[in-house]
Design an enzyme around this catalytic site. Structure first.
Site, short mmCIF file in Angstrom:
data_model
loop_
_atom_site.label_atom_id
_atom_site.label_comp_id
_atom_site.label_asym_id
_atom_site.label_seq_id
_atom_site.Cartn_x
_atom_site.Cartn_y
_atom_site.Cartn_z
N SER A 81 36.27 -31.49 57.08
CA SER A 81 35.24 -32.41 56.60
C SER A 81 34.96 -33.58 57.54
O SER A 81 34.54 -33.40 58.68
CB SER A 81 35.64 -32.89 55.20
OG SER A 81 34.55 -33.50 54.55
N ASP A 111 31.92 -24.67 47.49
CA ASP A 111 31.70 -25.97 48.12
C ASP A 111 30.31 -26.48 47.74
O ASP A 111 29.30 -25.86 48.09
CB ASP A 111 31.82 -25.82 49.64
CG ASP A 111 31.79 -27.15 50.38
OD1 ASP A 111 31.28 -28.14 49.82
OD2 ASP A 111 32.29 -27.20 51.51
N HIS A 131 35.23 -27.67 48.30
CA HIS A 131 35.08 -28.22 49.64
C HIS A 131 36.42 -28.32 50.37
O HIS A 131 36.54 -27.91 51.52
CB HIS A 131 34.42 -29.60 49.54
CG HIS A 131 34.21 -30.27 50.86
ND1 HIS A 131 33.51 -29.66 51.90
CD2 HIS A 131 34.60 -31.49 51.32
CE1 HIS A 131 33.49 -30.48 52.94
NE2 HIS A 131 34.14 -31.59 52.61
#
Length: 291
Positions: free
Chosen positions: A187, A238, A266
């Site tokens: 991320s 996600d 996610h």
């Protein structure tokens, strides 16, 4: 034929025993290389593939489980913590960056790999500690380092400089490039890893982006020149949109492989930690074979 087989088995046992006498270590067999060639790829690998011909896009990363022996060994792993003062403009006085690190414990064969663990926006080094990754990787013979990126965890100060220079400073001053380095980047940490990998991939052994941000911050042409094996991970649940966008951007990397975690969000590595560790294990094993 039976007599020859007996000689081969006896010879193998003698080699293992001799190794133990000389080194005091019992070899940890990651996978049998013949199995790795035949089971960890979807193609017929009867002819041992060369580094150049190995097809990373078709590799099967589900073929081997993390060895049960690693669960016992991980109890012996000692986690050390410290800070490093990162001096990158405009921070002349430097930023104190917190990190955790661990080495393979005594008695474990040391593999020629270091893994740098970055983290997402809601996480820090403790994420990898609680997940067990900081203990597992050294139990599998790897050196591991995780950092609290600026503004997160125990790294209180924020960073306003060049993020590529920031990672370069860590790599140099934490001696991460002494042996082949693999970066794991979920991320938010893509802000650091994506431009670094694009411009410094020659200094790396592999890259594991997990639905990273900033995958579109570099050109497709630049990504297509990244020459290292890249394992693109994401969850099928996600909701951020990063799974789709990062896959679309990063799949142009020639040696990339996508793995989707079913039923994961996610932070797919948190939702499916055993699967995540299996992917790490098999990917790192293949890097050892094809490096």
């Amino acid at each position: 034929m039976k007599l020859m087989l007996k000689f081969l088995v006896a010879g193998g046992l003698l080699c293992v025993f001799g190794f133990f006498l000389l080194t005091g270590k019992l070899p940890m067999f990651e996978t049998d290389f013949a199995k790795a060639y035949t089971k960890m790829t979807s193609k017929d690998m009867s002819n041992s593939p060369t580094k150049a011909s190995f097809d990373w896009k078709s590799v099967n990363l589900f073929s081997e489980m993390v060895p049960n022996s690693a669960n016992d060994v991980r109890k012996l792993v000692e986690i050390k913590t410290g800070t490093i003062k990162v001096k990158v403009p405009p921070h002349k006085e430097g930023i104190d960056v917190f990190y955790s690190s661990a080495e393979p414990p005594d008695g474990i064969i040391v593999m020629n790999q270091t893994v740098l663990l970055l983290h997402g926006r809601s996480f820090n080094t403790d994420t990898w500690l609680n997940l067990g990754t900081l203990h597992l990787l050294p139990a599998l013979g790897r050196r591991v380092v995780s950092v609290d990126l600026p503004g997160y965890g125990n790294t209180k100060q924020k960073f306003d400089g060049d993020k590529v220079a920031f990672i370069s400073y860590l790599v140099e001053h934490l001696s991460l490039a002494d042996i082949p380095l693999v970066i794991v980047s979920p991320s938010m940490s893509g802000e650091y890893s994506v431009p670094f990998v694009t411009s410094h991939w020659q200094s790396l052994a592999g890259y594991i982006p997990v639905a990273p941000v900033a995958s579109g911050s570099v050109t497709q042409g630049a990504l297509s020149k990244v020459g290292i094996p890249t394992l693109i991970l994401h969850g099928d649940n996600d909701k951020t949109g990063l799974a789709e966008s990062s896959l679309e951007n990063l799949k142009v990397i020639p040696k990339s492989k996508e793995v989707e975690f079913k039923g994961a969000g996610h932070a797919c590595y948190l939702d499916k930690p055993n699967l995540f560790h299996q992917m790490l294990y098999n990917f790192l094993t293949l890097l050892s074979i094809h490096s």
